[in-house]
Design an enzyme around this catalytic site. Structure first.
Site, PDB file in Angstrom:
ATOM      1  N   HIS A 100       0.792  -1.233   0.000  1.00  0.00           N
ATOM      2  CA  HIS A 100       0.000   0.000   0.000  1.00  0.00           C
ATOM      3  C   HIS A 100       0.823   1.282   0.000  1.00  0.00           C
ATOM      4  CE1 HIS A 100      -4.475   0.977   1.142  1.00  0.00           C
ATOM      5  NE2 HIS A 100      -4.093   1.512  -0.012  1.00  0.00           N
ATOM      6  N   ASP A 123      -9.580  -0.159   4.606  1.00  0.00           N
ATOM      7  CA  ASP A 123      -8.371  -0.762   5.173  1.00  0.00           C
ATOM      8  C   ASP A 123      -8.628  -1.123   6.640  1.00  0.00           C
ATOM      9  OD1 ASP A 123      -4.980   0.267   4.389  1.00  0.00           O
ATOM     10  OD2 ASP A 123      -5.600  -1.297   5.809  1.00  0.00           O
ATOM     11  N   HIS A 125      -6.181  -0.770   8.577  1.00  0.00           N
ATOM     12  CA  HIS A 125      -5.164   0.154   9.100  1.00  0.00           C
ATOM     13  C   HIS A 125      -5.335   1.558   8.521  1.00  0.00           C
ATOM     14  CE1 HIS A 125      -3.537  -3.999   8.653  1.00  0.00           C
ATOM     15  NE2 HIS A 125      -3.146  -3.813   9.907  1.00  0.00           N
ATOM     16  N   ASP A 127      -2.687   3.622   7.890  1.00  0.00           N
ATOM     17  CA  ASP A 127      -1.547   3.896   6.991  1.00  0.00           C
ATOM     18  C   ASP A 127      -1.140   5.364   7.048  1.00  0.00           C
ATOM     19  OD1 ASP A 127      -2.388   1.561   4.265  1.00  0.00           O
ATOM     20  OD2 ASP A 127      -2.140   1.293   6.427  1.00  0.00           O
ATOM     21  N   HIS A 140       4.542   1.126   4.028  1.00  0.00           N
ATOM     22  CA  HIS A 140       3.130   0.854   3.676  1.00  0.00           C
ATOM     23  C   HIS A 140       2.192   1.279   4.815  1.00  0.00           C
ATOM     24  CE1 HIS A 140       2.474  -3.498   5.418  1.00  0.00           C
ATOM     25  NE2 HIS A 140       3.221  -2.787   6.228  1.00  0.00           N
ATOM     26  N   ASP A 227      -7.420  -1.782   0.387  1.00  0.00           N
ATOM     27  CA  ASP A 227      -6.447  -2.731   0.928  1.00  0.00           C
ATOM     28  C   ASP A 227      -7.245  -3.979   1.283  1.00  0.00           C
ATOM     29  OD1 ASP A 227      -3.808  -2.425   3.412  1.00  0.00           O
ATOM     30  OD2 ASP A 227      -4.818  -4.235   2.688  1.00  0.00           O
ATOM     31  N   ASP A 229      -6.780  -6.275   3.142  1.00  0.00           N
ATOM     32  CA  ASP A 229      -6.820  -6.664   4.556  1.00  0.00           C
ATOM     33  C   ASP A 229      -7.946  -5.962   5.324  1.00  0.00           C
ATOM     34  OD1 ASP A 229      -3.821  -4.801   5.507  1.00  0.00           O
ATOM     35  OD2 ASP A 229      -5.917  -4.173   5.709  1.00  0.00           O
ATOM     36  N   GLU A 272      -2.192  -5.117  -1.565  1.00  0.00           N
ATOM     37  CA  GLU A 272      -1.792  -6.045  -0.505  1.00  0.00           C
ATOM     38  C   GLU A 272      -2.257  -7.496  -0.687  1.00  0.00           C
ATOM     39  OE1 GLU A 272       0.388  -5.371   1.884  1.00  0.00           O
ATOM     40  OE2 GLU A 272       0.464  -3.186   2.035  1.00  0.00           O
TER      41      GLU A 272
HETATM   42  N1  X7A Z   1       0.441   0.254  11.521  1.00  0.00           N
HETATM   43  C1  X7A Z   1       1.312  -0.826  11.159  1.00  0.00           C
HETATM   44  C2  X7A Z   1       0.735  -1.673  10.047  1.00  0.00           C
HETATM   45  C3  X7A Z   1       0.663  -1.001   8.734  1.00  0.00           C
HETATM   46  C4  X7A Z   1      -0.143  -1.829   7.721  1.00  0.00           C
HETATM   47  C5  X7A Z   1      -0.052  -1.260   6.333  1.00  0.00           C
HETATM   48  B1  X7A Z   1      -1.188  -1.729   5.320  1.00  0.00           B
HETATM   49  O1  X7A Z   1      -2.474  -1.236   5.773  1.00  0.00           O
HETATM   50  O2  X7A Z   1      -0.964  -1.164   4.031  1.00  0.00           O
HETATM   51  O3  X7A Z   1      -1.273  -3.168   5.242  1.00  0.00           O
HETATM   52  C6  X7A Z   1       1.450  -1.806  12.354  1.00  0.00           C
HETATM   53  C7  X7A Z   1       2.370  -1.268  13.406  1.00  0.00           C
HETATM   54  N2  X7A Z   1       2.533  -2.153  14.607  1.00  0.00           N
HETATM   55  C8  X7A Z   1       3.040  -3.506  14.249  1.00  0.00           C
HETATM   56  C9  X7A Z   1       3.377  -4.301  15.548  1.00  0.00           C
HETATM   57  C10 X7A Z   1       2.171  -4.413  16.451  1.00  0.00           C
HETATM   58  C11 X7A Z   1       1.575  -3.034  16.697  1.00  0.00           C
HETATM   59  C12 X7A Z   1       1.287  -2.314  15.368  1.00  0.00           C
HETATM   60  C13 X7A Z   1       2.653  -0.236  10.756  1.00  0.00           C
HETATM   61  O4  X7A Z   1       3.572  -0.997  10.456  1.00  0.00           O
HETATM   62  O5  X7A Z   1       2.756   1.014  10.735  1.00  0.00           O
HETATM   63 MN    MN Z   2      -4.015  -2.757   5.874  1.00  0.00          MN
HETATM   64 MN    MN Z   3      -3.113  -0.383   3.707  1.00  0.00          MN
END
Ligand code: X7A
Ligand code: MN
Ligand code: MN
Ligand code: MN
Length: 303
Positions: A100, A123, A125, A127, A140, A227, A229, A272
């Site tokens: 993403h 999503d 998340h 992001d 991402h 996304d 997910d 994703e």
């Molecule tokens: N917020 C996350 C996940 C991002 C997902 C991106 B997507 O939506 O494109 O797939 C998670 C951060 N963190 C990971 C460990 C546990 C707590 C959350 C991050 O890595 O920043």
């Molecule tokens: Mn996501």
């Molecule tokens: Mn995403």
């Protein structure tokens, strides 16, 4: 009506191998033909240059916590050019990811042609992490902060213009938002319909409220960034950051159908899909869902 499939075999915004193979699986599942059968004139010139751009980057040491920063920036800059080109040629860009972080490129491209566009971000998340709030350094999890111009500037990403305004962004499906991201959403008054709201109001009302917020007269171009997910992991299992308690198959498709019905869709991202994470049947199912979401966003109806 014509569209351009922009396959982006790119995984640099996150650590799990395989998401770069998302585009080829969606294409081999027959997506181009399926869209032609919906009446679209389909332009598709396999965008190999993203691999070339990515490969051309030498050693890409982290910048602060950011991982693969130069690779992500270069590829997204190229995606912005390609998506912007297609939009200007009157072709609706259908970008297939890939992770993403690519949305930094696709949405930049969309705003080149449609400066008054709005973004519906579907999503689990947000992001929207900045260089200060990210815990993973995976880009991402950050594209929205760059598009809004939040956080401190990163030299390598100076090409990203703050084209997106908080009032033009709305989320559907959130259920795994980091503490820093929750602060950012509040501070910027960003509208978000989490799974709590989906449960409370139902998807029909949620989509109506989301569009009322960013597109009250339904006259603004819509960029839908989906996304996979956002869907429950039982629906789209083969994706890099699955989170339980997601959208049903129908809720996901309803969002796409309702956005198509507005007649405002100008760009679509299906992101994703990672065909290397699960057993063959789960992968097939996830790829099939990616294809059917795209069809629903591009005019496929049930009756
Ligand atoms: N917020 C996350 C996940 C991002 C997902 C991106 B997507 O939506 O494109 O797939 C998670 C951060 N963190 C990971 C460990 C546990 C707590 C959350 C991050 O890595 O920043
Ligand atoms: Mn996501
Ligand atoms: Mn995403
Ligand atoms: Mn092209």
């Amino acid at each position: 009506k014509s569209l351009a499939i922009v396959g982006c075999p790119f995984s640099g915004g996150q650590p799990r191998a395989g998401v770069d193979q998302g585009p080829i699986h969606l294409i081999h599942a027959g997506l181009p033909k399926q869209l032609e059968e919906l009446g679209w004139k389909v332009h598709f010139d396999g965008h190999h240059q993203f691999e070339d751009v990515s490969a051309a980057i030498g050693p890409d040491s982290p910048i602060g916590k950011l991982k693969n920063p130069r690779r992500v920036s270069k590829v997204c800059e190229e995606v912005a050019k390609v998506v912007g080109e297609h939009a200007k040629n009157g072709q609706l860009p259908v970008t297939l990811g890939g992770d993403h972080s690519l949305a930094m490129g696709t949405i930049s491209g969309t705003f080149e042609k449609y400066p008054d566009a709005c973004v519906v971000w579907v999503d689990a998340h947000a992001d929207i992490n900045t260089t200060d709030t990210t815990d993973s350094g995976n880009i991402h999890g950050m594209p929205v902060s760059f598009l809004l111009g939040l956080g401190e500037k990163v030299e390598e990403f100076k090409w990203v213009k703050p084209v997106l305004k908080p009032s033009r962004l709305v989320y559907i499906g959130l259920r795994d938002v980091d503490a820093g991201e929750k602060r950012i959403l509040k501070e910027n008054n960003i509208k978000a319909f989490s799974m709590h709201e989906v449960d409370k109001y139902g998807i029909g009302k949620v989509v109506e409220m989301a569009l009322d917020h960013v597109n009250p007269n339904r006259d603004r171009p819509i960029h839908l960034s989906f996304d996979v997910d956002a869907l429950d992991p039982t629906v789209a299992p083969s994706t890099g950051t699955p989170v339980r308690g997601g959208l049903t198959f129908r809720e996901g498709h309803y969002i796409c159908e309702a956005i198509y019905e507005t007649g405002c869709l100008v760009a679509l991202d299906i992101m994703e899909v990672n065909p290397s994470l699960r057993d063959a049947e789960s992968v097939r199912q996830t790829v099939a869902v990616g294809c059917s979401l795209a069809r629903s966003a591009l005019g496929e109806t049930l009756l």
